[in-house]
Design an enzyme around this catalytic site. Structure first.
Site, PDB file in Angstrom:
ATOM      1  N   HIS A 173      16.955 -79.605  21.118  1.00  0.00           N
ATOM      2  CA  HIS A 173      16.018 -80.709  21.256  1.00  0.00           C
ATOM      3  C   HIS A 173      15.334 -81.009  19.935  1.00  0.00           C
ATOM      4  O   HIS A 173      14.986 -82.142  19.657  1.00  0.00           O
ATOM      5  CB  HIS A 173      14.923 -80.380  22.279  1.00  0.00           C
ATOM      6  N   HIS A 204       7.187 -77.443  16.053  1.00  0.00           N
ATOM      7  CA  HIS A 204       8.462 -78.148  16.135  1.00  0.00           C
ATOM      8  C   HIS A 204       8.230 -79.645  15.928  1.00  0.00           C
ATOM      9  O   HIS A 204       7.102 -80.118  15.959  1.00  0.00           O
ATOM     10  CB  HIS A 204       9.162 -77.869  17.474  1.00  0.00           C
ATOM     11  N   HIS A 258       9.381 -83.887  16.452  1.00  0.00           N
ATOM     12  CA  HIS A 258       9.985 -84.930  17.275  1.00  0.00           C
ATOM     13  C   HIS A 258      10.142 -86.163  16.394  1.00  0.00           C
ATOM     14  O   HIS A 258       9.174 -86.625  15.790  1.00  0.00           O
ATOM     15  CB  HIS A 258       9.094 -85.285  18.470  1.00  0.00           C
ATOM     16  N   HIS A 303       4.374 -80.750  16.758  1.00  0.00           N
ATOM     17  CA  HIS A 303       3.578 -80.041  17.763  1.00  0.00           C
ATOM     18  C   HIS A 303       3.362 -78.606  17.284  1.00  0.00           C
ATOM     19  O   HIS A 303       4.333 -77.885  17.044  1.00  0.00           O
ATOM     20  CB  HIS A 303       4.296 -80.013  19.111  1.00  0.00           C
TER      21      HIS A 303
END
Length: 153
Positions: free
Chosen positions: A81, A106, A108, A125
């Site tokens: 992801h 991590h 995004h 995050h």
């Protein structure tokens, strides 16, 4: 390209840290997240879970959040992801007199959340957990802009 950042939100959850990492899910079918496991029921029945669009933020007169990370890398994982950096213990934040230890951060891209309908090219995050098993996640939005001395250090 230089990036500037905006602190997005700090979310506190009573969910145990392992909860967020023990199950497989996909961005391709977020409407089915509530079916993966009983622990994910909020994804189906809830109204205030990620992804969110932060609108009409209220100034809560909160105490300043003291953040200073050394973030010593323990491992880097591509979990399918995102790229996730797991870190060694040592970086903490305090929220309402409860201590939360940084466990990982991590990325995004594009950002998972929005602010006033605005999407961002990158969101980070920072995931923390407490001794009681709660989570505190700090989201930081990035967008192209002027040089930021904090990021240059």
């Amino acid at each position: 390209m230089k990036l500037k950042y905006t602190l997005c939100a700090l979310a506190i959850s009573a969910a145990p840290f392992s909860w967020a990492h023990d199950h497989h899910w996909s961005y391709e079918s977020p409407d089915q997240w509530g079916e993966i496991n009983a622990d994910f029921a909020t994804c189906k029945n809830g109204q205030n879970q990620s992804p969110i669009d932060i609108r009409s933020a209220v100034n809560g007169q909160l105490q300043p959040l003291a953040v200073k990370y050394d973030a010593k890398q323990k491992s880097i994982v591509n979990n399918g992801h995102t790229v996730q950096i797991n870190v060694q213990d040592g970086d903490d934040i305090k929220v309402d007199d409860e201590t939360f230890t940084l466990r990982q951060f991590h990325f995004h891209t594009p950002a998972e959340n929005m602010i006033n309908g605005e999407s961002f090219p990158l969101e980070v995050h920072f995931v923390h957990s407490s001794a009681q098993g709660g989570l505190a996640v700090m989201g930081v939005m990035f967008k192209p802009g002027a040089v930021n001395s904090t990021l240059e250090a």
